[in-house]
Enzyme design. Structure first.
Site, PDB file in Angstrom:
ATOM      1  N   LYS A  44       0.838  -1.200   0.000  1.00  0.00           N
ATOM      2  CA  LYS A  44       0.000   0.000   0.000  1.00  0.00           C
ATOM      3  C   LYS A  44       0.872   1.249   0.000  1.00  0.00           C
ATOM      4  CE  LYS A  44      -3.745  -2.519   2.160  1.00  0.00           C
ATOM      5  NZ  LYS A  44      -4.425  -2.960   3.387  1.00  0.00           N
ATOM      6  N   GLN A  79      -4.684  -1.490   9.614  1.00  0.00           N
ATOM      7  CA  GLN A  79      -4.578  -2.831   9.043  1.00  0.00           C
ATOM      8  C   GLN A  79      -5.204  -3.858   9.992  1.00  0.00           C
ATOM      9  OE1 GLN A  79      -3.272  -3.540   5.889  1.00  0.00           O
ATOM     10  NE2 GLN A  79      -4.028  -5.597   6.278  1.00  0.00           N
ATOM     11  N   ASP A 137     -11.172   2.601   3.987  1.00  0.00           N
ATOM     12  CA  ASP A 137     -11.497   1.174   3.873  1.00  0.00           C
ATOM     13  C   ASP A 137     -13.007   0.964   3.705  1.00  0.00           C
ATOM     14  OD1 ASP A 137      -9.444  -0.661   3.754  1.00  0.00           O
ATOM     15  OD2 ASP A 137      -9.054  -0.623   5.913  1.00  0.00           O
TER      16      ASP A 137
END
Ligand code: NAD
Length: 283
Positions: A52, A96, A119
């Site tokens: 990422k 994460q 997200d």
């Protein structure tokens, strides 16, 4: 003839588009910024976070990584989220997952400013998706929708079947396909006759996390097959949820693993961050 849906190629095109838009935004004094928070040292999570970060650099984003120890207290993580919510250089916050078991993931996700929730996991964004309002959408299902669109696959009136009902893939994908007027069925571990349902699909999406559970006789001739699964086999190789060898001869389109849905997920993370930065411009 079966066509392979090349997620690497499509995601590269999208990254190119994002890079151009980022350069334009920079001209207006805004650099899209992403903060990635990694708690603990799970090896798979470390790989995802690195990918990422690399993707951010490639398109010209500002990115900041917070690697914090696994034993970090929940309240300290909440404090960090509060600081990032207030940070004007940061437009997107990604924590994460999975988090260590002593930290309540829902609490952390709900602490993120919904506009910075790149997200698309915050209940505000999930609710907005459900009610058809503009929102940040979960990256993997959004990536699948973009892949279908870029390959010119129409959805209205089609039978779509999803195997898997997780909050990050199956459920949001159900809403996105429904919004495009597909007739959608979601299968799960209690589905009685999986093959009977998957054989109805014009578009079949496998997101169960079980290596090659979709076999050749579970797919109808000419179907579009999207394989979300990433499963590490005992021999160290990666396998999808679909038996590529058995299924690909029967279908019109299929995604490979790797190189299908995975790269699209990262491209959508970039897209969501760019969107959040552009929203700041409008405010
Ligand atoms: P999950 O474990 O949270 O959910 C799996 C779902 O599949 C559950 O709803 C379960 O009911 C269903 N399921 C499991 N076995 C089944 C079976 N035999 N028959 C029918 N349904 C079954 O998983 P997840 O987080 O949604 O991820 C699914 C897979 O997708 C995993 O392999 C994961 O690694 C992969 N994944 C890939 C990406 C990507 O970017 N490519 C992103 C997210 C997840």
């Amino acid at each position: 003839m079966t066509r392979i849906m090349d997620g690497n190629k499509v995601s590269q095109d999208i990254r190119g588009e994002i890079k151009e838009k980022t350069a334009q935004l920079k001209g207006k004094g805004i650099i899209p910024g992403l903060a990635v928070v990694l708690v603990g040292d799970d090896p798979a999570s470390q790989i995802y976070v690195k990918r990422k970060e690399n993707a951010c650099h490639e398109v010209g984003f500002y990115s900041r990584e917070y690697k914090i120890p696994a034993e970090t207290h929940e309240k300290d993580l909440l404090n960090l989220i509060g600081v990032l919510n207030a940070d004007q250089k940061i437009h997107g916050i990604l924590v994460q997952l999975p988090l260590p078991s002593h930290i309540n993931s829902s609490l952390i996700i709900e602490a993120i400013d919904p506009q910075k929730d790149v997200d698309g996991f915050h209940p505000v964004n999930v609710g907005r998706l459900l009610t058809g309002q503009p929102c940040q959408m979960a990256c993997t299902p959004k990536g699948i929708m973009v892949l279908l669109e870029r390959y010119g696959i129409s959805l209205a009136g089609k039978e779509a079947v999803i195997v898997g009902r997780s909050n990050i893939v199956g459920k949001p994908l159900f809403l996105m396909l429904l919004a495009q007027n597909a007739t959608v069925t979601v299968c799960h571990t209690k589905t009685k006759d999986l093959a009977e349902v998957t054989c109805r699909a014009d578009i079949l999406i496998a997101a169960a996390g079980k290596a090659e559970i979709v076999r050749g006789d579970m797919v109808r001739e000419g179907a579009v097959v999207i394989d979300v699964g990433i499963n590490r086999l005992d021999n160290g190789k990666l396998a999808g949820d679909v038996s590529f060898a058995e299924v690909s001869p029967h279908c019109a389109f299929i995604t490979p693993v790797p190189g299908g849905v995975g790269p699209m997920t990262i491209a959508m993370l970039l897209h969501n961050t760019l969107k959040a930065a552009e929203a700041g411009l409008e405010a």
